[in-house]
Write an enzyme that holds these catalytic residues in place. Structure first.
Site: not given
Ligand code: OXD
Length: 317
Positions: A148, A229-230, A259, A278
């Protein structure tokens, strides 16, 4: 007189409030303090800029457009999926800082900068185990997982480092900096090519646990994983197993699952793990950049034009 559009603005930036104030003939600004004092007001809000919790969203029955200040919206999706409202996010703002953060962490490892810095603290001018153990990005293959805004920028930077760049994205559509694009169904072939994987995936039903045991087994031995990302897109147990077995050379993580990482979690002390809490998306002008997206969208909303950064609520990002 037509009723003004009640617009809840979570931030208190004077510049933003001033610019929204320019539409005072059509917009009435509502502040979080007003909502706190008069909770029923939430039921009259049509536009909101910021983050609303599930309870608030349930009460915001007239909300038609919600603009978030961040990119990830996984916490909102269950509450807005079926609601008659447009969800827009701040994607794009994080592309440069997250890319810089990922390459910063990567270079710290490949150039052994953390170890050199440790020696500086004890005044050791000693290159043993540093220069003889460095890695090189030039000529290596970078795999961008999720191409992305962030992934696309990372691909360009990787290319500038002389890396060969492969990518994986849902639709498999081409990107100018990506030599070969894979689809999720081809993830094993994608991973088998990568010396470095940069994971920028959002957390959705389709990406939860995207990198599990089979995927780590498909990686090149001594590959490096960077995750901004996550955390939930990676199976943490499988990640730790592949670090322990040496299959993965290092994990550079700005996001984790769980987290925040509990203090007794093994990832904290694993030698080949580097953690940042994060903040990879942070940038000095974050607020201004996110506000600019909201203001652009506000003009569009008032003019009845399509909004930008619209989240596909079904896909979850
Ligand atoms: C967001 C992040 O979702 O920084 O913007 O994790």
């Amino acid at each position: 007189m037509t009723e003004k559009i009640k617009t809840l603005i979570a931030g208190d930036s004077p510049a933003l409030l001033d610019q929204v104030g320019a539409y005072a003939d059509r917009i009435e600004i509502v502040t979080p303090a007003q909502i706190e004092a008069q909770p029923d007001l939430l039921g009259q809000v049509e536009i909101a800029y910021g983050w609303l919790g599930g309870d608030q969203l349930a009460k915001a029955t007239r909300l038609r457009w919600l603009q978030t200040g961040g990119a990830g919206v996984e916490g909102l999706i269950p509450h807005v999926q079926t609601a008659d409202l447009i969800l827009t996010n701040a994607r794009g703002v994080g592309a440069a800082p997250i890319t810089e953060h990922m390459f910063g962490m990567l270079l710290m490892v490949t150039r052994r900068l953390a170890q050199a810095w440790d020696r500086q603290k004890t005044r050791q001018w000693n290159g043993d185990g540093l220069g003889d153990q460095v890695g090189l990005l030039f000529g290596k293959t970078l795999g961008v997982l999720g191409v992305g805004a962030i992934g696309g920028h990372s691909a360009e930077v990787g290319k500038a480092f002389g890396m060969r760049v492969v990518g994986l994205r849902r639709g498999g559509g081409a990107h100018p900096a990506v030599e070969k694009m894979y689809t999720p169904g081809e993830r094993a072939a994608f991973l088998a090519e990568c010396d470095v994987v940069m994971n920028t995936l959002p957390l959705t039903g389709a990406t939860r646990g995207f990198l599990g045991r089979a995927e780590f087994a498909a990686l090149r031995p001594s590959a490096i994983l960077v995750n901004t990302g996550r955390g939930g897109t990676v199976n943490t147990d499988a990640l730790m197993e592949s670090l322990r077995s040496g299959r993965l050379a290092a994990a550079l993580l700005d996001v984790t699952d769980p987290e925040p990482l509990p203090p007794d979690y093994p990832l904290w002390t694993m030698e080949n793990v580097y953690l940042t809490p994060h903040y990879s998306g942070s940038r000095p002008d974050y607020g201004e950049c996110a506000d600019a997206i909201f203001l652009d969208n506000l003009r569009r909303y008032l003019a009845g034009r399509p909004l930008i950064n619209v989240v596909d609520k079904r896909e979850g990002y």
